[in-house]
Design a protein around this motif. Structure first.
Motif, PDB file in Angstrom:
ATOM      1  N   CYS A  23      -0.998   4.607  -5.913  1.00 36.09           N
ATOM      2  CA  CYS A  23       0.288   4.125  -6.453  1.00 36.09           C
ATOM      3  C   CYS A  23       1.345   3.959  -5.366  1.00 36.09           C
ATOM      4  O   CYS A  23       2.369   3.322  -5.597  1.00 36.09           O
ATOM      5  CB  CYS A  23       0.803   5.077  -7.517  1.00 36.09           C
ATOM      6  SG  CYS A  23      -0.278   5.213  -8.944  1.00 36.09           S
ATOM      7  N   PHE A  24       1.114   4.522  -4.193  1.00 33.54           N
ATOM      8  CA  PHE A  24       2.099   4.446  -3.116  1.00 33.54           C
ATOM      9  C   PHE A  24       2.007   3.152  -2.315  1.00 33.54           C
ATOM     10  O   PHE A  24       2.859   2.872  -1.481  1.00 33.54           O
ATOM     11  CB  PHE A  24       1.967   5.652  -2.175  1.00 33.54           C
ATOM     12  CG  PHE A  24       2.602   6.883  -2.730  1.00 33.54           C
ATOM     13  CD1 PHE A  24       3.888   7.228  -2.381  1.00 33.54           C
ATOM     14  CD2 PHE A  24       1.918   7.695  -3.620  1.00 33.54           C
ATOM     15  CE1 PHE A  24       4.493   8.363  -2.897  1.00 33.54           C
ATOM     16  CE2 PHE A  24       2.503   8.831  -4.138  1.00 33.54           C
ATOM     17  CZ  PHE A  24       3.789   9.163  -3.782  1.00 33.54           C
ATOM     18  N   ASP A  25       0.981   2.353  -2.533  1.00 28.81           N
ATOM     19  CA  ASP A  25       0.879   1.019  -1.963  1.00 28.81           C
ATOM     20  C   ASP A  25       1.123   0.986  -0.452  1.00 28.81           C
ATOM     21  O   ASP A  25       2.056   0.360   0.038  1.00 28.81           O
ATOM     22  CB  ASP A  25       1.831   0.070  -2.686  1.00 28.81           C
ATOM     23  CG  ASP A  25       1.593  -1.384  -2.317  1.00 28.81           C
ATOM     24  OD1 ASP A  25       0.436  -1.733  -2.041  1.00 28.81           O
ATOM     25  OD2 ASP A  25       2.562  -2.151  -2.297  1.00 28.81           O
ATOM     26  N   HIS A  26       0.303   1.694   0.300  1.00 29.05           N
ATOM     27  CA  HIS A  26       0.352   1.714   1.771  1.00 29.05           C
ATOM     28  C   HIS A  26       1.650   2.305   2.332  1.00 29.05           C
ATOM     29  O   HIS A  26       2.074   1.937   3.419  1.00 29.05           O
ATOM     30  CB  HIS A  26       0.126   0.327   2.366  1.00 29.05           C
ATOM     31  CG  HIS A  26      -1.161  -0.288   1.952  1.00 29.05           C
ATOM     32  ND1 HIS A  26      -2.373   0.292   2.227  1.00 29.05           N
ATOM     33  CD2 HIS A  26      -1.432  -1.424   1.286  1.00 29.05           C
ATOM     34  CE1 HIS A  26      -3.335  -0.455   1.745  1.00 29.05           C
ATOM     35  NE2 HIS A  26      -2.801  -1.512   1.164  1.00 29.05           N
ATOM     36  N   ARG A  27       2.265   3.160   1.594  1.00 30.92           N
ATOM     37  CA  ARG A  27       3.462   3.856   2.083  1.00 30.92           C
ATOM     38  C   ARG A  27       3.045   5.202   2.673  1.00 30.92           C
ATOM     39  O   ARG A  27       2.016   5.759   2.322  1.00 30.92           O
ATOM     40  CB  ARG A  27       4.455   4.106   0.946  1.00 30.92           C
ATOM     41  CG  ARG A  27       4.843   2.887   0.183  1.00 30.92           C
ATOM     42  CD  ARG A  27       6.032   2.230   0.831  1.00 30.92           C
ATOM     43  NE  ARG A  27       6.575   1.253  -0.101  1.00 30.92           N
ATOM     44  CZ  ARG A  27       6.796   0.012   0.173  1.00 30.92           C
ATOM     45  NH1 ARG A  27       6.562  -0.444   1.361  1.00 30.92           N
ATOM     46  NH2 ARG A  27       7.278  -0.805  -0.715  1.00 30.92           N
ATOM     47  N   ASP A  28       3.873   5.720   3.551  1.00 35.53           N
ATOM     48  CA  ASP A  28       3.609   7.033   4.126  1.00 35.53           C
ATOM     49  C   ASP A  28       3.794   8.108   3.051  1.00 35.53           C
ATOM     50  O   ASP A  28       4.672   8.015   2.199  1.00 35.53           O
ATOM     51  CB  ASP A  28       4.573   7.320   5.274  1.00 35.53           C
ATOM     52  CG  ASP A  28       4.304   6.469   6.499  1.00 35.53           C
ATOM     53  OD1 ASP A  28       3.219   5.865   6.571  1.00 35.53           O
ATOM     54  OD2 ASP A  28       5.177   6.406   7.374  1.00 35.53           O
ATOM     55  N   ILE A  29       2.956   9.117   3.135  1.00 35.12           N
ATOM     56  CA  ILE A  29       3.099  10.291   2.268  1.00 35.12           C
ATOM     57  C   ILE A  29       2.863  11.513   3.136  1.00 35.12           C
ATOM     58  O   ILE A  29       2.004  11.507   4.016  1.00 35.12           O
ATOM     59  CB  ILE A  29       2.138  10.253   1.066  1.00 35.12           C
ATOM     60  CG1 ILE A  29       2.414  11.440   0.156  1.00 35.12           C
ATOM     61  CG2 ILE A  29       0.704  10.192   1.495  1.00 35.12           C
ATOM     62  CD1 ILE A  29       1.809  11.330  -1.209  1.00 35.12           C
ATOM     63  N   TRP A  30       3.622  12.523   2.931  1.00 37.32           N
ATOM     64  CA  TRP A  30       3.508  13.748   3.704  1.00 37.32           C
ATOM     65  C   TRP A  30       3.654  14.917   2.750  1.00 37.32           C
ATOM     66  O   TRP A  30       4.029  14.756   1.589  1.00 37.32           O
ATOM     67  CB  TRP A  30       4.544  13.786   4.834  1.00 37.32           C
ATOM     68  CG  TRP A  30       5.962  13.604   4.375  1.00 37.32           C
ATOM     69  CD1 TRP A  30       6.861  14.587   4.078  1.00 37.32           C
ATOM     70  CD2 TRP A  30       6.636  12.370   4.121  1.00 37.32           C
ATOM     71  NE1 TRP A  30       8.040  14.044   3.673  1.00 37.32           N
ATOM     72  CE2 TRP A  30       7.938  12.674   3.680  1.00 37.32           C
ATOM     73  CE3 TRP A  30       6.272  11.024   4.217  1.00 37.32           C
ATOM     74  CZ2 TRP A  30       8.866  11.709   3.338  1.00 37.32           C
ATOM     75  CZ3 TRP A  30       7.203  10.058   3.876  1.00 37.32           C
ATOM     76  CH2 TRP A  30       8.478  10.409   3.453  1.00 37.32           C
ATOM     77  N   TYR A  31       3.332  16.090   3.237  1.00 36.53           N
ATOM     78  CA  TYR A  31       3.282  17.282   2.395  1.00 36.53           C
ATOM     79  C   TYR A  31       4.592  17.535   1.658  1.00 36.53           C
ATOM     80  O   TYR A  31       4.597  17.771   0.456  1.00 36.53           O
ATOM     81  CB  TYR A  31       2.879  18.510   3.217  1.00 36.53           C
ATOM     82  CG  TYR A  31       2.939  19.777   2.402  1.00 36.53           C
ATOM     83  CD1 TYR A  31       1.980  20.015   1.431  1.00 36.53           C
ATOM     84  CD2 TYR A  31       3.959  20.689   2.590  1.00 36.53           C
ATOM     85  CE1 TYR A  31       2.033  21.160   0.668  1.00 36.53           C
ATOM     86  CE2 TYR A  31       4.014  21.843   1.824  1.00 36.53           C
ATOM     87  CZ  TYR A  31       3.056  22.069   0.860  1.00 36.53           C
ATOM     88  OH  TYR A  31       3.113  23.201   0.091  1.00 36.53           O
ATOM     89  N   GLU A  32       5.701  17.487   2.364  1.00 36.36           N
ATOM     90  CA  GLU A  32       6.992  17.793   1.738  1.00 36.36           C
ATOM     91  C   GLU A  32       7.319  16.813   0.610  1.00 36.36           C
ATOM     92  O   GLU A  32       7.900  17.191  -0.405  1.00 36.36           O
ATOM     93  CB  GLU A  32       8.122  17.807   2.780  1.00 36.36           C
ATOM     94  CG  GLU A  32       8.048  18.967   3.754  1.00 36.36           C
ATOM     95  CD  GLU A  32       7.032  18.734   4.873  1.00 36.36           C
ATOM     96  OE1 GLU A  32       6.562  17.591   5.059  1.00 36.36           O
ATOM     97  OE2 GLU A  32       6.698  19.720   5.552  1.00 36.36           O
ATOM     98  N   LEU A  33       6.943  15.559   0.789  1.00 31.13           N
ATOM     99  CA  LEU A  33       7.173  14.570  -0.256  1.00 31.13           C
ATOM    100  C   LEU A  33       6.336  14.915  -1.491  1.00 31.13           C
ATOM    101  O   LEU A  33       6.842  14.920  -2.612  1.00 31.13           O
ATOM    102  CB  LEU A  33       6.814  13.175   0.247  1.00 31.13           C
ATOM    103  CG  LEU A  33       6.889  12.043  -0.776  1.00 31.13           C
ATOM    104  CD1 LEU A  33       8.334  11.858  -1.248  1.00 31.13           C
ATOM    105  CD2 LEU A  33       6.354  10.755  -0.181  1.00 31.13           C
ATOM    106  N   ALA A  34       5.072  15.220  -1.270  1.00 35.23           N
ATOM    107  CA  ALA A  34       4.214  15.593  -2.395  1.00 35.23           C
ATOM    108  C   ALA A  34       4.687  16.883  -3.035  1.00 35.23           C
ATOM    109  O   ALA A  34       4.735  16.995  -4.270  1.00 35.23           O
ATOM    110  CB  ALA A  34       2.773  15.741  -1.918  1.00 35.23           C
ATOM    111  N   LYS A  35       5.080  17.839  -2.234  1.00 37.96           N
ATOM    112  CA  LYS A  35       5.542  19.134  -2.745  1.00 37.96           C
ATOM    113  C   LYS A  35       6.775  18.972  -3.617  1.00 37.96           C
ATOM    114  O   LYS A  35       6.939  19.692  -4.604  1.00 37.96           O
ATOM    115  CB  LYS A  35       5.821  20.082  -1.575  1.00 37.96           C
ATOM    116  CG  LYS A  35       6.223  21.469  -1.962  1.00 37.96           C
ATOM    117  CD  LYS A  35       5.063  22.215  -2.559  1.00 37.96           C
ATOM    118  CE  LYS A  35       5.474  23.665  -2.830  1.00 37.96           C
ATOM    119  NZ  LYS A  35       4.478  24.375  -3.578  1.00 37.96           N
TER     120      LYS A  35
END
Length: 74
Positions: A23-35
């Protein structure tokens, strides 16, 4: 689908995380964002487990990297 089913057999939580990342469509994701998503009510148990600790998140992401389904941006 073959890779997804293999991941699902090995670790259903990682398979669920893959569907979320799609669903993030090639966007960056990192732990803090997921948390930050864990502070919502009614988060699914697989999500809570996947982000319970930075190491758990890293292990899940490494599994997806191992299947060449995501890549790092380091």
């Amino acid at each position: 689908m073959i890779l997804y089913r293999e991941i699902q057999k090995r670790d259903p939580n990682v398979a669920e995380l893959l569907l979320l990342l799609a669903c993030f469509d090639h966007r960056d994701i990192w732990y803090e964002l997921a948390k930050s998503g864990s502070h919502r009510q009614h988060t699914p148990p697989w999500f809570d487990k996947a982000i319970s600790k930075p190491l758990a998140f890293k292990i899940s992401m490494r599994a997806l990297i191992g299947f060449s389904l995501i890549e790092t941006n380091q």
